[in-house]
Design an enzyme around this catalytic site. Structure first.
Site, PDB file in Angstrom:
ATOM      1  N   GLU A 225     -11.196   0.351  -3.973  1.00 34.18           N
ATOM      2  CA  GLU A 225     -10.469   0.777  -2.779  1.00 34.18           C
ATOM      3  C   GLU A 225      -9.273   1.617  -3.198  1.00 34.18           C
ATOM      4  O   GLU A 225      -9.096   1.942  -4.364  1.00 34.18           O
ATOM      5  CB  GLU A 225     -10.009  -0.450  -1.980  1.00 34.18           C
ATOM      6  CG  GLU A 225      -9.129  -1.396  -2.777  1.00 34.18           C
ATOM      7  CD  GLU A 225      -8.851  -2.703  -2.062  1.00 34.18           C
ATOM      8  OE1 GLU A 225      -9.366  -2.906  -0.951  1.00 34.18           O
ATOM      9  OE2 GLU A 225      -8.112  -3.535  -2.625  1.00 34.18           O
TER      10      GLU A 225
ATOM     11  N   ASP B 118       0.814  -1.217   0.000  1.00 35.95           N
ATOM     12  CA  ASP B 118       0.000   0.000   0.000  1.00 35.95           C
ATOM     13  C   ASP B 118       0.847   1.266   0.000  1.00 35.95           C
ATOM     14  O   ASP B 118       0.631   2.172   0.821  1.00 35.95           O
ATOM     15  CB  ASP B 118      -0.943   0.017   1.207  1.00 35.95           C
ATOM     16  CG  ASP B 118      -1.756  -1.254   1.346  1.00 35.95           C
ATOM     17  OD1 ASP B 118      -2.075  -1.858   0.304  1.00 35.95           O
ATOM     18  OD2 ASP B 118      -2.058  -1.661   2.473  1.00 35.95           O
TER      19      ASP B 118
END
Length: 518
Positions: free
Chosen positions: A193, A36
């Site tokens: 997302e 991420d």
């Protein structure tokens, strides 16, 4: 303490006999469990943050001058007042998907703590190496993967997975208005997302991940006239995915964009490197990769993510693979060291026995969520890890951890060395050997499977456990299949962490040595 100065991304995957060609870099740029990624640039300096899940301290912060070579400079959440991970926090919960930005002379970091009493939180710093502030909580911002963006009027927009958006006051955490849904990717595709919002030229761009963080992962993008849309999707979404291919890098997604001083554009993203037979097992976790992009008709055109990529303005990647050793002779641990959920000051010390790391037991073994463990991410498919352990009046060892139900240990205590294995509901003692009282040199070798041997069931790697003599000879005690410490077997979002632990009483470690061998 060499580990304090080591650049995790240099080198990364090895090289040919002459090194990489001039103007090339190797992927991943930050290997091992560093998912991420979020990046920002200030002048000639780049800063990057990653997820840390159940590990403390949380949110590693990296610095680079060229996007290809990164050095960890700290952890944003390094105090209990910033990050609380109660014992009931499951593995692969904890800190998710930070966004790192620089605005109005300050660094801003927003993230989600998926743990009891957690939620979305915002932190600031004038120096990204720290200290970072205590959290500004965002009680009315739901969801995960929060993003921050400021418009020309100075208004702050927070966009979260889903995809929804609300304006916030970043100084107080209060919301302004009601959340509203935005473009959420292609209809019917799962898990929209990782939103990031950018003003580039005449448009606002909303980039997201979709397809789930497994093999279907992808990056898609839309653009609109304002930060709240309306958004028009790219006609050829996704703009990046490796799904359905036999590419060595898979699960590509959860990306962020940055522009270099020369005007070029770059994408950082997560991906994995599966090994072995089918379905392929990735053991290092989701790693940080880099790829260039160009623009055509107002849309980004992203290059496929390769293990070696061209960067004409940059020097070639180093070839030498340094040994990473910590002699525990400083007054604090290097930022690469992490613990499970917490690291209470009373349970570890670098001063009780100068030149040693002393650990005091809390949990009785790595099955326990409160085990006293200090480890670092495994960042190479093949590596050698060694330590000198003095069990004193206790019991402890060297471990390879994925979560509470998936770990291997080389443990010393009661005048014995034991190889222990926990795989799901099974826990076994694999091997034992009597040893004299006193310090013992423990060694774990991780050996990636050979690409030349084809077998659909082939393991991703083999993990060897033994006792090392003073001359470096290994007395092998056991050899275990590495697939059981992989995400495809265990599930979750993390990767392997290798380190030392105390299971009873007090144990000491004179040094810790991690050596890439691939």
């Amino acid at each position: 303490m060499n580990s304090a100065h080591w650049h995790p991304g240099s080198p990364i995957t090895g090289s040919g006999p002459d090194g990489w060609a001039e103007g090339a870099f190797a992927n991943p740029v930050i290997p091992g469990f560093h998912p991420d990624p979020s990046v920002c640039r200030v002048g000639d300096d780049y800063y990057l943050a990653c997820s840390s899940f159940e590990y403390f301290p949380g949110v590693p912060i990296f610095h680079s001058r060229d996007l290809a070579h990164w050095a960890q400079i700290g952890n944003a959440l390094d105090r209990p007042s910033q990050l609380t991970l109660p014992i009931e926090t499951p593995s692969s919960a904890g800190v998710y998907a930070p966004t790192l930005r620089h605005h109005d002379g300050r660094f801003w970091l927003i993230t989600t703590n998926v743990a009891p009493g957690g939620g979305n939180m915002l932190f600031t710093a004038t120096d990204p190496a720290g200290p970072w502030s205590d959290p500004v909580r965002l009680p009315d911002v739901g969801g995960i993967d929060p993003d921050l963006a400021w418009d020309e009027q100075g208004r702050c927009w927070c966009t979260v997975a889903g995809i929804s958006q609300v304006r916030i006051d970043p100084d107080t955490g209060q919301t302004i208005g009601e959340p509203r849904g935005l473009w959420s990717g292609k209809a019917g595709v799962q898990a929209p997302e990782a939103p990031h919002l950018y003003r580039i030229g005449e448009f606002w761009y909303l980039m997201i991940a979709e397809g789930g963080t497994e093999r279907g992962h992808a990056v898609s993008i839309a653009r609109g006239p304002a930060p709240d849309g309306p958004f028009e999707p790219h006609p050829d979404n996704p703009i990046l995915t490796h799904r359905g291919t036999n590419h060595p890098i898979q699960n590509t997604g959860h990306a962020d964009l940055v522009q270099a001083p020369d005007g070029s554009w770059w994408m950082v993203l997560l991906g994995v490197r599966p090994r072995g037979g089918t379905p392929g097992w990735h053991v290092l976790g989701r790693e940080t990769f880099l790829t260039p992009l160009t623009w055509a008709d107002g849309w980004p055109v992203v290059a496929p993510v390769e293990t070696v990529m061209a960067a004409p303005a940059w020097p070639s990647c180093p070839v030498a693979v340094p040994e990473i050793r910590d002699d525990f002779d400083h007054d604090r641990l290097a930022p690469q060291w992490v613990s499970v959920r917490s690291r209470p000051d009373e349970l570890w010390s670098l001063t009780d026995r100068p030149g040693w790391l002393t650990l005091r037991a809390r949990g009785a073994c790595l099955d326990d969520p409160d085990v006293m463990f200090v480890g670092r991410r495994q960042q190479h498919h093949s590596c050698r890890v060694r330590t000198l352990l003095d069990p004193a009046a206790g019991r402890g060892g060297l471990a390879v951890r994925l979560d509470e139900a998936h770990h291997y240990e080389l443990e010393v205590g009661d005048s014995q060395v034991r190889v222990l294995a926990r795989t799901s509901s099974l826990r076994s003692t694999v091997a034992t050997k009597a040893v004299p009282d006193g310090p013992v040199r423990l060694r774990i070798d991780v050996l990636a499977s050979s690409p030349d041997r084809w077998d659909p069931r082939k393991e991703p790697d083999t993990i060897r456990f033994g006792i090392e003599s003073d001359d470096g000879t290994l007395e092998l005690l056991a050899e275990l299949d590495g697939r059981y410490l992989s995400t495809e077997v265990a599930g979750g979002f993390t990767g392997r962490v290798i380190g030392v632990y105390a299971a009873a009483g007090t144990v000491g470690f004179d040094w810790f040595d991690y050596e890439p061998t691939e």
